[in-house]
Write an enzyme that holds these catalytic residues in place. Structure first.
Site, PDB file in Angstrom:
ATOM      1  N   SER A   1      -7.134   4.138  -1.115  1.00 45.18           N
ATOM      2  CA  SER A   1      -6.896   2.702  -1.061  1.00 45.18           C
ATOM      3  C   SER A   1      -8.157   1.892  -1.314  1.00 45.18           C
ATOM      4  O   SER A   1      -8.088   0.777  -1.842  1.00 45.18           O
ATOM      5  CB  SER A   1      -6.305   2.318   0.304  1.00 45.18           C
TER       6      SER A   1
ATOM      7  N   ASP B   1       2.340   2.753   3.199  1.00 41.28           N
ATOM      8  CA  ASP B   1       1.490   3.930   3.004  1.00 41.28           C
ATOM      9  C   ASP B   1       1.549   4.868   4.204  1.00 41.28           C
ATOM     10  O   ASP B   1       1.636   6.093   4.050  1.00 41.28           O
ATOM     11  CB  ASP B   1       0.059   3.444   2.778  1.00 41.28           C
TER      12      ASP B   1
ATOM     13  N   GLU C   1      -1.112  -7.937   2.230  1.00 39.44           N
ATOM     14  CA  GLU C   1      -0.899  -6.489   2.158  1.00 39.44           C
ATOM     15  C   GLU C   1       0.188  -6.025   3.123  1.00 39.44           C
ATOM     16  O   GLU C   1       0.126  -6.295   4.322  1.00 39.44           O
ATOM     17  CB  GLU C   1      -2.183  -5.728   2.488  1.00 39.44           C
TER      18      GLU C   1
ATOM     19  N   ASP D   1      -1.534  -0.137  -4.699  1.00 43.10           N
ATOM     20  CA  ASP D   1      -2.801   0.501  -5.055  1.00 43.10           C
ATOM     21  C   ASP D   1      -2.598   1.946  -5.488  1.00 43.10           C
ATOM     22  O   ASP D   1      -3.401   2.506  -6.233  1.00 43.10           O
ATOM     23  CB  ASP D   1      -3.784   0.425  -3.886  1.00 43.10           C
ATOM     24  N   HIS D   2      -1.505   2.556  -5.039  1.00 39.50           N
ATOM     25  CA  HIS D   2      -1.155   3.941  -5.361  1.00 39.50           C
ATOM     26  C   HIS D   2       0.192   4.240  -4.721  1.00 39.50           C
ATOM     27  O   HIS D   2       0.731   3.411  -3.967  1.00 39.50           O
ATOM     28  CB  HIS D   2      -2.205   4.921  -4.795  1.00 39.50           C
TER      29      HIS D   2
ATOM     30  N   ASP E   1       0.846  -1.196   0.000  1.00 42.96           N
ATOM     31  CA  ASP E   1       0.000   0.000   0.000  1.00 42.96           C
ATOM     32  C   ASP E   1       0.883   1.250   0.000  1.00 42.96           C
ATOM     33  O   ASP E   1       1.720   1.438   0.873  1.00 42.96           O
ATOM     34  CB  ASP E   1      -0.895  -0.018   1.242  1.00 42.96           C
TER      35      ASP E   1
END
Length: 387
Positions: free
Chosen positions: A103, A276, A271, A318-319, A63
């Protein structure tokens, strides 16, 4: 006075809703020096003979992990398992309503092949539930699992199993676990299963359904098969320095249980949630430590895939978070210096690494929704089964 009291109550209410988002407080720690290097998996790529199509897929989602986050880990460790995966691509992360995804929408795009609005969990832009790759796997008699270093009800894992209009509906997301036959899930969030407004005790309900439920990996060490739920924290798990080998051991345990299932293979999503969080805080130490932690877990999956020859591993994000850049570094000292442009997500493409049967499908540049499509086709699920 009445206005002041109302305002205060609103702040308290919003504060409670945002309790799962408190990792976004930004600070300014720019430098990371590695504490302990890990060894990457050694193998001869020319000697590998994978099957044509995978029976199993293990999807890792870092993430917030962009190229700079990966290269930071590569700099301080000298080498990563990620860089030894055979095929590399990029996915474009935009959501249906925003150039910069969150997310929830990012996870939903990967899990369902459909872009949706920021904050949506497993639903389309009209709030209609979407069938996830995990649910398609269940329909096709595959075992399924989720592992996360966050609460298991948080946006990314939730987007593979739940269908809710808002990502912060944690109790409702936990309730959605009861609507599936997921074989293994390991992560935090115990309070959303037990200390609920509706009075339900989902741990009791899980036990009644035949799950072995534990609150630590040590507690379930002897479990080799069957349905397993491990709630490793009341909320989120601690950061990499304090949680130890939780992600590595959780990945090992999930693979062990899923590979022993009486099924036609398995699907597992793992994950690395807190890459993140380090990006939101502009904390290079946090980011890099979390990247390395996920890479160690990846190493365990690669060992399994090399021996199994029937397992595809995908690593993506995811980003990107933080607009991170690597400004300087010294690989001989395991040291990196970074900069950040924001405390939020960015819109840049993120890397995709693939290893095993079908890995070549993940080369190139494509939308995040294509990750679902590629997995669906490689699993040979029939088009007539699509919703």
């Amino acid at each position: 006075m009445k206005t002041f009291v109302c305002s205060l109550l609103c702040l308290l209410f919003v504060g409670g809703l945002n309790a799962q988002e408190d990792y976004k407080d930004k600070n300014q720690k720019f430098e990371y020096t590695i504490e302990k290097k890990h060894q990457v998996v050694q193998f001869d790529p020319d000697a590998l003979r994978f099957k044509k199509r995978p029976k199993n897929i293990i999807l890792f989602i870092g993430d917030g992990m962009g190229v700079a986050q990966v290269f930071s880990g590569m700099t301080v460790n000298g080498e990563l398992n990620m860089q030894n995966m055979s095929h590399v691509g990029f996915n474009k992360t935009q959501s249906a309503d925003n150039y910069v995804t969150d997310s929830a929408a990012g996870g939903t795009a990967i899990s369902t092949g459909t872009r949706t609005y920021n904050g949506a969990i497993g639903v389309d832009v009209n709030g209609k539930p979407l069938t996830t790759i995990l649910e398609y796997a269940e329909r096709n008699n595959k075992a399924t699992g989720l592992v996360s270093t966050s609460a298991i009800t948080h946006a990314t894992p939730a987007s593979f199993i739940a269908h809710q209009p808002k990502r912060m509906m944690y109790e409702e997301i936990a309730g959605d676990f009861m609507n599936t036959d997921i074989d293994v899930f390991i992560g935090g969030g115990a309070d959303f299963f037990t200390k609920r407004v509706d009075g339900r005790n989902l741990v009791t309900e899980l036990s009644d359904k035949g799950y072995r439920v534990g609150y630590s990996l040590e507690e379930v060490e002897a479990v080799k098969s069957g349905q397993l739920a491990v709630l490793t924290a009341v909320g989120h798990n601690a950061g990499y320095r304090d949680r130890g080998e939780m992600l590595v051991k959780s990945t090992e345990k999930a693979i062990e249980v899923l590979s022993n299932a009486d099924s036609k293979g398995f699907f597992l999503m793992v994950e690395g949630s807190q890459i993140d969080w380090g990006g939101h805080q502009n904390d290079a130490s946090y980011v890099t430590g979390e990247v390395l932690d996920m890479d160690k877990a990846l190493g365990e999956a690669m060992k399994f895939a090399i021996e199994d020859r029937n397992t595809l591993i995908i690593v993506t994000a995811d980003h990107e978070t933080g607009g991170m850049t690597v400004e300087n570094g010294d690989p001989t000292k395991g040291k990196v210096s970074t900069g950040f442009t924001t405390g939020n997500h960015t819109a840049v493409m993120v890397p995709v690494f693939a290893f095993g049967p079908g890995a070549e499908a993940f080369s190139g540049v494509y939308d995040n929704t294509e990750i679902f499509e590629k997995m669906y086709k490689l699993f040979r699920f029939k088009e007539k089964d699509r919703d």
